[in-house]
Each structure stands twice: as C-alpha cells, then as structure tokens.
Design a protein around this motif. Structure first.
Motif, PDB file in Angstrom:
ATOM      1  N   PRO A 231       0.842  -1.199   0.000  1.00  0.00           N
ATOM      2  CA  PRO A 231       0.000   0.000   0.000  1.00  0.00           C
ATOM      3  C   PRO A 231       0.877   1.250   0.000  1.00  0.00           C
ATOM      4  O   PRO A 231       2.075   1.158   0.314  1.00  0.00           O
TER       5      PRO A 231
ATOM      6  N   THR B 177       1.377   3.614   2.004  1.00  0.00           N
ATOM      7  CA  THR B 177       2.044   4.029   3.247  1.00  0.00           C
ATOM      8  C   THR B 177       3.140   3.055   3.683  1.00  0.00           C
ATOM      9  O   THR B 177       3.762   3.246   4.719  1.00  0.00           O
ATOM     10  N   TRP B 178       3.361   1.993   2.920  1.00  0.00           N
ATOM     11  CA  TRP B 178       4.332   0.968   3.323  1.00  0.00           C
ATOM     12  C   TRP B 178       5.747   1.523   3.283  1.00  0.00           C
ATOM     13  O   TRP B 178       6.122   2.211   2.336  1.00  0.00           O
ATOM     14  N   SER B 179       6.534   1.222   4.318  1.00  0.00           N
ATOM     15  CA  SER B 179       7.930   1.673   4.337  1.00  0.00           C
ATOM     16  C   SER B 179       8.825   0.602   3.725  1.00  0.00           C
ATOM     17  O   SER B 179       8.715  -0.579   4.073  1.00  0.00           O
TER      18      SER B 179
ATOM     19  N   TRP C  30      11.753   0.133   4.449  1.00  0.00           N
ATOM     20  CA  TRP C  30      12.670  -0.385   5.474  1.00  0.00           C
ATOM     21  C   TRP C  30      12.087  -1.572   6.226  1.00  0.00           C
ATOM     22  O   TRP C  30      12.727  -2.129   7.116  1.00  0.00           O
ATOM     23  N   LEU C  31      10.838  -1.958   5.875  1.00  0.00           N
ATOM     24  CA  LEU C  31      10.279  -3.201   6.426  1.00  0.00           C
ATOM     25  C   LEU C  31      10.701  -4.411   5.584  1.00  0.00           C
ATOM     26  O   LEU C  31      10.520  -5.553   6.001  1.00  0.00           O
TER      27      LEU C  31
END
Lengths: 42, 465
Positions: B22, B24-26, B28-29
């Motif tokens: 989505p 808003t997903w970072s 860095w995950l």
C-alpha cells in the motif's frame, strides 16, 4: 484509518520486525566475540 | 487455480498480486523480511555442530555425517538455478513460504530419521528437502530488495546476504547449547532437530507475512533512474534469464564469482591449521584455542564485508569494487606468501581482507546483475549464477587440501604446505580480474523489446492489500 494511525502502526511494526531479526543476530555476534577473545588470550 | 488471464496459477495470499505494498508501506520493512529468511537458512554452515553427535549416536563415518550438508549445498545451487524463474513468476511471498516449508520440514524429517535410526531420512530431509529451501530462500528476496532500493541496491542485497553469514553465527552456539541440554543420544539429537524445525518455521514466517513488492513504476521519493544510469554499465533495459545466459557478460561474471569465492574458501577451509602451521616454528606458536578465535575473526570479516563492501559498490560502481576484491585480494595473497610467516599481524590482516572480499563478492553480485540485465528477472539470473558458488565450493577445498596433502607427503612443513596453493589462488584472482575487465554493457539485441507489453501486469486495480 487515518494516515497518522497508519504511521504509528508502521513504527510499531518496524521496531518489532527489526528486533525479531536483530536480537538473534546480536546473540550470535556476542557468542562470536566471546570466542574471538581466545585469539588474544589463547 | 488460474488468474483472470489464465496465464499463471493464483496462489491467493501467497500470490504476488497480494503482496503489492500500500502507499504508506515503508521500504525499510523489507530488509527484516529478507533477513528472517537468510538468518534462518544460514544455519546450513553450522551443520558441523551435529556431526560428532550423529557419528557417535548412529555409528557414522565423517564422510557420511557430512552428506546431508553436502547434498544441501548441491540442492541450493540446483534449486536456485532451476527455481529462479518460478520465484520471479510467483513472487517473493510464495518463495519465502516454500523455503520455510522445505527448510523446516527438512529438520522434522531429520528428527524422525534420527529417532528411528533411519539415517537416509536425515540425508533426504536436511539435504534434499531442506536444500531446496536453501536455494529458493537464498534468491527469494533479491529482486524485491533491488526494486525497493534502486538507489542503493548493493546495500539492500548486502543486508540480506550478510544474514546468510549471520545465520551460522546464531545457529552454531544455539545448536550446541540445545545438544548439551537434550543430550547427544538419538533422542536428544531428534529433539534438537524437532525444535530447530519448529522455531525456524515461526522465525521465517515473519518474512512471509511482511514481504511486499513495490507497486509498478514506484521509485523512492526524489530519485530518478537517470541518476544511476550515468555509469556506463548500468542499464534501464531488461534482459530475461533465458537471454542472460547467452551473453558473454553472464559468463564473465560467473568466472569472477567462481574464482573470488574459490580464493576465499581457500583460506576459510584451512584457516585453523593454516595459522598454526605458519607459526609452528616461530617464537610465538598459535595454540588451538587461539586458532579457533582466528576462525571466529574470519567469520566476522566475512559478514562485515558483505554489508560494507556491497554498500561501497553503490558509491564507486560494481566494476570498480570487483577490481578491489580481485586485484587487492591477489596482493593480499602475495603478502601472505612472502611475509606471512614473519609477522602474525600481517598474516591476520591479509586473511581478514581476503575474507571480507569473499563476503563482499557474494553480496555485490545481485546488484552487478541488476546493472547489467535490469530488474526484470534479476532473481532468476542470480539463481543461475549461483552455480559458480557450487563449483567454487568443490574447487577451493580440493585445491588447498590436495596440495597441502601432497606437500606433507613430500616432507614439507609449515608455510611450505600452502605456498603453491597461495600462488594458484593469486592466478585465479588474476583470471577473475581479467574477466571483470572484459565486462561491457549488454548488447541491445538481448534486451526485452517492450517490457510493459511483454509482461503481464503484476497487479490490477483493487489488488493492493
């Protein structure tokens, strides 16, 4: 759900995810350093 | 189960279409998702912990007790080479799931094998089934990381591949601790295998749930592909895995990786006896405990090299960093051959440099492939290139052990046992250096004509979760 909610959820997830992999790795490095000392005292 | 165009199976939750991030997903995950797989499968290099207990509990020879590990490494190469295209097609979540199932099942089968005194089940479980988990798991996050970090592909893949080195650091003391708690009879070993299988299944599930692919056309904020294509070798075109192996660039890189790994294994394989032999006749001989500490130091250099040198390659370019690995590596070998027995610090520093370049070579190669062949099927191409690792895994120990044995039979001792091997390694690194120099941009006849038209869309509206 607002962007702020998403942001705080992602921060929690980020911390959890990095701890999940970071803690075992830190344990491995710690054990390695214990072994490493033998090079200088052995 | 087929998707709406009937081209490929739909795996539901595991399907690539369900892993599109989505907005808003970072990104860095994504590295921890990759690390959860690589830290687990890196356990393979800690297999030696199980060898002595297996030998005494089941009455095995050293050769037999090494068989599960050896078959596992062979299966790693084969499944990475032949499963790479499947990984690209079905997506990273599917690949991580398959890896977790195979790797964990391998341990569970091994537990059953030891408990019932059926050693062939251990070989089949850990070696064959677990080995498939190793290969699919090794390549599973590579292309996803490169797509999330087009601005720093070396650093991103360096983090994941560092995890493979780190996996053994975790597993080695953990497995040893477990064996001392459960015992080293068949019941104790079986219980240890059972716990390994269950814990690794849970640990790897983080990757399965967390992995996301970026939406089509996504780029990091403020970054444009034009910034990285100023380097001559970096392309924005795409080459399929099938075409990549028809290019001279692929085979030059195969030689580069194979000889860089061979040179590293040359030291790694005999590190403990080597440092003892080098200083056996000096005023400061090296005790067995200190030699074990030296091996630990090499493991640290190997792991650190993966992240440090691979990240450096984002700044100075892939071709330049391999010039360092191969050219400076050859000079370090030369220093060991000439001055190694005069000074312990020189010997240790040179060995550390060589091992850091060994790790760096592994970690930088996915980004080099991305530069040459684009991101389209970089995971599959990487899988095919890993056959160089399998070859080096045989070549390196073979050269060093055979020559050391021959020198010993000829009555030589100390550094003389290794001098010939050292010069062979220098020669191999020189050949690798030349192969790296021969790498030029891929001819446009190998490029995919129009990626957007050739490939079916990875996601349709409404698929993003």
């Amino acid at each position: 759900m607002t962007t702020a909610d998403h942001g705080s959820r992602r921060t929690g997830l980020m911390v959890l995810a990095w701890l999940w992999v970071g803690l075992p790795l830190a344990y491995g490095v710690y054990e390695l350093i214990l072994k490493l000392t033998q090079l200088f005292v052995g | 189960m087929r998707d709406e165009v009937g081209q490929r199976p739909n795996f539901g939750f595991l399907d690539r279409s369900h892993t599109v991030a989505p907005p808003t997903w970072s990104r860095w995950l994504v590295p921890p998702a990759a690390l959860s797989v690589h830290l687990a499968i890196g356990q393979a290099y800690a297999w030696s912990v199980f060898k002595p207990p297996l030998e005494s509990a089941l009455g095995l020879s050293g050769t037999l007790s090494a068989l599960p590990f050896q078959l596992g490494i062979v299966m790693l190469g084969l499944s990475a080479a032949f499963g790479g295209t499947l990984v690209e097609r079905n997506g990273p979540r599917w690949a991580m799931f398959v890896s977790a199932i195979c790797f964990s099942s391998g341990f569970l089968l091994s537990a059953l094998g030891v408990y019932t005194h059926q050693y062939w089940l251990v070989v089949l479980g850990y070696g064959f089934v677990g080995g498939i988990g190793l290969g699919i798991g090794y390549i599973s996050p590579v292309s996803t990381l490169i797509k999330w970090f087009p601005d720093r592909p070396g650093m991103a893949t360096g983090i994941a591949i560092m995890g493979f080195g780190g996996g053994a650091l975790i597993a080695s003391p953990w497995s040893a601790q477990m064996l001392s708690s459960f015992g080293t009879d068949t019941g104790g070993i079986a219980t240890a295998f059972l716990v390994h299988g269950l814990v690794y299944a849970v640990f790897m599930s983080l990757g399965v749930f967390l992995i996301r692919v970026p939406p089509d056309g996504w780029t990091p904020p403020g970054w444009s592909p034009a910034r990285t294509t100023v380097r001559r070798l970096v392309t924005t075109a795409n080459v399929s895995a099938r075409n990549a192996i028809r290019t001279p660039q692929f085979w030059c890189l195969w030689i580069v990786l194979c000889f860089n790994v061979t040179a590293g294994i040359g030291i790694l394989e005999k590190a403990a006896p080597m440092i003892q032999d080098f200083f056996a006749d000096t005023a400061t001989p090296v005790a067995a405990g200190a030699a074990a500490g030296f091996v630990a130091l090499l493991s640290l250099a190997n792991m650190a090299g993966r992240i440090v040198w691979s990240s450096t390659s984002d700044l100075i370019g892939r071709k330049n960093i391999y010039r360092v690995y191969l050219g400076v590596g050859a000079l370090l070998y030369l220093s060991i051959a000439h001055f190694g027995d005069n000074s312990k610090p020189i010997f240790i520093i040179c060995a550390l440099g060589i091992l850091s370049f060994y790790g760096g070579g592994f970690a930088t190669v996915p980004a080099y492939l991305k530069d040459l062949f684009g991101t389209y099927q970089v995971g599959a191409i990487h899988g095919r290139l890993l056959t160089a690792w399998s070859t080096a895994g045989v070549l390196g120990p073979l050269i060093v052990n055979a020559i050391a044995d021959a020198q010993e039979h000829a009555g030589r001792t100390g550094p003389a046992l290794y001098t010939t091997s050292l010069y062979i390694m220098i020669g191999l690194l020189a050949v690798g250096f030349v192969a790296n120099e021969l790498i030029r941009p891929v001819n446009s006849r190998f490029h995919e004509p129009a990626p957007a038209e050739e490939r079916e869309p990875l996601v349709t509206k409404g698929d993003a979760s």
